[in-house]
Design an enzyme around this catalytic site. Structure first.
Site, PDB file in Angstrom:
ATOM      1  CE1 TYR A  67      -3.268  -2.786   0.223  1.00  0.00           C
ATOM      2  CE2 TYR A  67      -3.706  -2.211   2.507  1.00  0.00           C
ATOM      3  CZ  TYR A  67      -3.975  -2.985   1.400  1.00  0.00           C
ATOM      4  OH  TYR A  67      -4.949  -3.947   1.464  1.00  0.00           O
ATOM      5  N   PRO A 218     -15.952  -3.340   1.816  1.00  0.00           N
ATOM      6  CG  PRO A 218     -16.001  -2.669   4.069  1.00  0.00           C
ATOM      7  CD  PRO A 218     -15.066  -2.868   2.898  1.00  0.00           C
ATOM      8  CD  GLN A 221     -12.936  -0.240  -5.261  1.00  0.00           C
ATOM      9  OE1 GLN A 221     -13.125   0.393  -6.292  1.00  0.00           O
ATOM     10  NE2 GLN A 221     -12.037  -1.200  -5.179  1.00  0.00           N
ATOM     11  CB  THR A 225     -21.410   5.952   0.811  1.00  0.00           C
ATOM     12  OG1 THR A 225     -21.310   6.514  -0.518  1.00  0.00           O
ATOM     13  CG2 THR A 225     -20.138   5.201   1.147  1.00  0.00           C
ATOM     14  N   GLY A 226     -24.420   5.743  -0.659  1.00  0.00           N
ATOM     15  CA  GLY A 226     -25.543   6.588  -1.051  1.00  0.00           C
ATOM     16  C   GLY A 226     -25.112   7.931  -1.602  1.00  0.00           C
ATOM     17  CE  LYS A 227     -18.714  11.759  -2.197  1.00  0.00           C
ATOM     18  NZ  LYS A 227     -17.311  11.647  -1.728  1.00  0.00           N
TER      19      LYS A 227
END
Length: 325
Positions: A67, A218, A221, A225-227
């Protein structure tokens, strides 16, 4: 009372470490290739996220040597040094070994671990995972023997794998068992929009062997989120915009799921993301590890614990996402 006292917990493998049932994924910490580190968020944002996670009782941070080419580990090491040591909820670090082609000896495993410990500024980590089930010149048997040796040496608390199939997980479990070491976790992609582990044998095999599932991505990505909606025409930062699910047509297909998450969340004063994460925890033996790039996201993630979806709500979400099994 510590926040952790009110949270559900999960045990990492047979008789292993007990931690809150939600971890923190740190792929985006230091990664500017796939994510937008250094542009949309900074080291100070990540430091605030680190503190907010611990303040909310979330203690496990999942990272990897790959990472940000080590930057994620370096940041976590720095943040741990900067935070006053609090015995009530010290951070628990999980990192990963990447089986690169030129790592062909057991010594290369020990050397890779030493480099990770150096970046993290610690003498040992709670969990050390194999990032991919790839065997070049180092066999799985030799790899598991090298990891078992590090458990006995005290530099790692538990051994895990990542992206292993049911068969590969069983093989790794067997090689470790020969050394008297349990396989603690298998980290795989798992969400309402990616339920393959339920149908490809991974979940069933993990339960049989006592292996805990760590669920990465989960929130798919950010899709859960509903965004992101067809109307908003909002593009995600980094390379995620290449994913066709973020296109207008892709988002339109997801609206029944997003709508249900919003509806369930509104009844409970919870966000769609918190509902989606709670659904994963409710599966049992599953620990979601959502990312958090700032303190607000960290606090929101923590709000996925401490409450339960009803049987009807679980069934509703299950039915709506059957196509992703």
């Amino acid at each position: 009372m510590s926040p952790i006292a009110n949270l559900q917990t999960v045990t990492l493998g047979p008789g292993g470490l007990v931690v809150p049932a939600l971890g923190v994924g740190t792929w985006a910490w230091g990664d500017s290739l796939f994510w937008d580190y250094g542009k949309a968020y900074s080291d100070s944002d990540l430091s605030a996220a680190f503190d907010a996670c611990l303040d909310a009782g979330l203690t496990l941070f999942d990272t990897a040597e790959i990472y940000g080419f080590g930057q994620s580990e370096r940041l976590i090491g720095r943040f741990m040094q900067q935070r006053p040591q609090q015995a009530a909820q010290p951070p628990v670090v999980a990192t990963k070994y990447f089986p690169l082609p030129w790592r062909f000896s057991k010594q290369s495993v020990a050397d890779a671990l030493a480099a990770s410990l150096d970046r993290l500024q610690v003498a040992s980590v709670a969990l050390y995972q194999v990032h991919q089930p790839v065997s070049f010149l180092l066999s799985q048997k030799d790899l598991m023997q090298a990891l078992a040796a590090e458990v006995k040496r005290g530099r790692i608390g538990a051994v895990g794998v990542s992206n292993y199939s049911a068969t590969q997980m069983r093989e790794a479990h067997g090689y470790l068992a020969e050394q008297g070491v349990p396989l603690a976790v298998n980290q795989v992609q798992y969400s309402l929009l990616h339920r393959k582990p339920e149908t490809n044998g991974i979940i069933d095999t993990a339960r049989e062997l006592g292996v805990t599932i760590l669920a990465y991505s989960p929130l798919a990505q950010g899709l859960l989120t509903g965004k992101y909606t067809p109307e908003a025409d909002l593009k995600p930062a980094g390379a995620r915009w290449l994913d066709p699910r973020f296109s207008q047509s892709g988002l339109t297909k997801l609206m029944p799921v997003i709508g249900a998450l919003k509806e369930i969340g509104e009844k409970r004063d919870r966000t769609p993301a918190q509902v989606a994460l709670n659904w994963l925890v409710a599966q049992g033996n599953v620990m979601p590890i959502p990312g958090a790039k700032n303190a607000r996201q960290a606090a929101q993630n923590a709000g996925a614990l401490g409450w339960q979806l009803t049987t009807d709500e679980l069934e509703q979400l299950d039915q709506l996402t059957q196509r992703y099994c």
